[in-house]
Every structure is written in structure tokens, then in C-alpha cells.
Write a protein that holds these residues in place. Sequence first.
Motif, mmCIF file in Angstrom:
data_model
loop_
_atom_site.group_PDB
_atom_site.id
_atom_site.type_symbol
_atom_site.label_atom_id
_atom_site.label_comp_id
_atom_site.label_asym_id
_atom_site.label_seq_id
_atom_site.Cartn_x
_atom_site.Cartn_y
_atom_site.Cartn_z
ATOM 1 N N ILE A 245 1.018 -1.201 0.061
ATOM 2 C CA ILE A 245 -0.143 -0.544 0.207
ATOM 3 C C ILE A 245 0.798 1.218 -0.029
ATOM 4 N N PRO A 246 0.427 2.408 -0.632
ATOM 5 C CA PRO A 246 1.462 3.723 -0.638
ATOM 6 C C PRO A 246 0.998 4.157 0.055
ATOM 7 N N ILE A 247 2.267 4.799 0.943
ATOM 8 C CA ILE A 247 2.256 5.315 2.180
ATOM 9 C C ILE A 247 2.737 6.733 2.038
ATOM 10 N N ILE A 248 1.492 7.605 2.723
ATOM 11 C CA ILE A 248 2.219 9.067 2.332
ATOM 12 C C ILE A 248 1.944 9.443 3.573
ATOM 13 N N SER A 249 3.400 10.282 4.230
ATOM 14 C CA SER A 249 3.560 10.681 5.318
ATOM 15 C C SER A 249 3.612 12.035 5.626
ATOM 16 N N THR A 250 3.027 12.722 6.655
ATOM 17 C CA THR A 250 3.309 14.270 7.002
ATOM 18 C C THR A 250 3.757 14.523 8.358
ATOM 19 N N CYS A 251 4.824 15.409 8.177
ATOM 20 C CA CYS A 251 5.548 15.231 9.720
ATOM 21 C C CYS A 251 5.533 16.550 9.860
ATOM 22 N N GLU A 252 5.688 17.638 11.152
ATOM 23 C CA GLU A 252 5.010 18.813 11.454
ATOM 24 C C GLU A 252 7.581 19.046 11.476
ATOM 25 N N VAL A 253 7.436 19.829 10.844
ATOM 26 C CA VAL A 253 8.739 20.474 11.220
ATOM 27 C C VAL A 253 9.146 21.890 10.973
#
Length: 234
Positions: free
Chosen positions: A54-62
Amino acid sequence: MIRQLIRMHRRQILIDINTQIDFFLAEGSACIRNHRRVLANVRRMMAWARRRNIPIISTCEVYPNHNNHSEVNYCIDGTDGQRKIRYTLLSNRANFPADGSTDLPTDILRRYRQIILHKRCIDPFDEPRIERLLSEVRANEFLLIGACAEDAVKATALGLLQRGRKVSVVVDAVGSHDKREAKLAFRKVKAKGARLIETRKIAGTSHLKSVGICNCQRCQGQIEKTLAKVKAEY
């Protein structure tokens, strides 16, 4: 341009939101409630995505570090706290900074199994690159995990729903700071059309007791309790 993504219709995409040390480990600057339980379910969902390709799109607060003066005290650029939990990382991944650009490779989800996008805000749709990717990529279902329910997860779910996407929030793989606000957030996204589900409905049941990364007394105490139970049975 990511024109090819529009033509490729995937069955599911996992949206992994803010699974970072500051949010998920006891020593983090903004650790969520019940982090052991949520971490265990995040780990199971990531393992499920790996097995199913399954493709994974990750978002991160930086957030930027302005000579040690930042508006927030968590997920500061260059600190350990802003890094992702190790088992939320795939080897075949691409990272993109929060720089105001919308540029992305044309075949990004063909070349990489995980796309990690940084953001300097809570709502991912306020970042041009993330807004473009989440608006243009197509899938039958977007599965959301991560933190926090009352802000970033809610904003991501509502943004996808506004764009006509089918959204499922894996509620036991989503952390929060405020239980009441989290419940309100879940009710709101459900009212807008999101499905609320649990990890076992997707990844099945598991006997996993250790989150495998947090060294706090609560997590270690659970591990010791489990080991004692096993020894007692033998």
C-alpha cells in the motif's frame, strides 16, 4: 507535474500523520495520551501496508529554529523530536521539505513506496506541495493514522472529504492530547462522511504487547508484566 498519478487509480493509500518522536514517545515534548496503545496500532498498520504494498504518504510537522527561539516547543528542525518513529519509515522513500514549492516527480508513487512531506503548520493543505499531491492523487480509499486527532488528523480528513475523497480514520491508531476534543473531532469528520474504523478491521488481531521503541516505565512495565505471565504459564 504529477499527471501520471491522476491516471493511476489505487485501491487504498495510507496517510501517516505526524508519527514523530515528540508526539509518540514519553520523552517527546508533546507526547499524546495512551501512547503505548496507539503506537502498537500504528506499528500494525505500517506492517499491514508493507505486506500489501500500500502506498504511504507521510506528513511531518517541522518548525524552524530561529536561533533557539521558536513559536512552538516541539518538532523543531534539527532535533531528535522531529524525527519519525523508526518503524514508520520504509527503505524506498522520498523526502520533501516545506519550501513553498509544488514541484513533484511525474512518477512519484511508481518510484517510491513512501512519500514524506514536511509542513510548518497543522493543516497539511496549507503547504502547497502537500495540497497538490493530496488533491491530485486518486484512490478508492484514504486511511488515516497518526496525531493529533483534534488538529492535524481532523484537518487532513476534512480537506480530503472536501475534495470528494473517501476517508477512513483508524481511530485506535490516532493519538490525541485532549480526549473530549478528540471525540468531537471524530464526530465532526464522521458527520462530513468519513468512516471510523479500528485497526483489527483492517490488519486483523494481534498479540503484540511491546511497542518496540518507547523506554518509559508504562511501556516497559507492560512488557515486564507480559514476560512474567509467560514465565508463570511454564
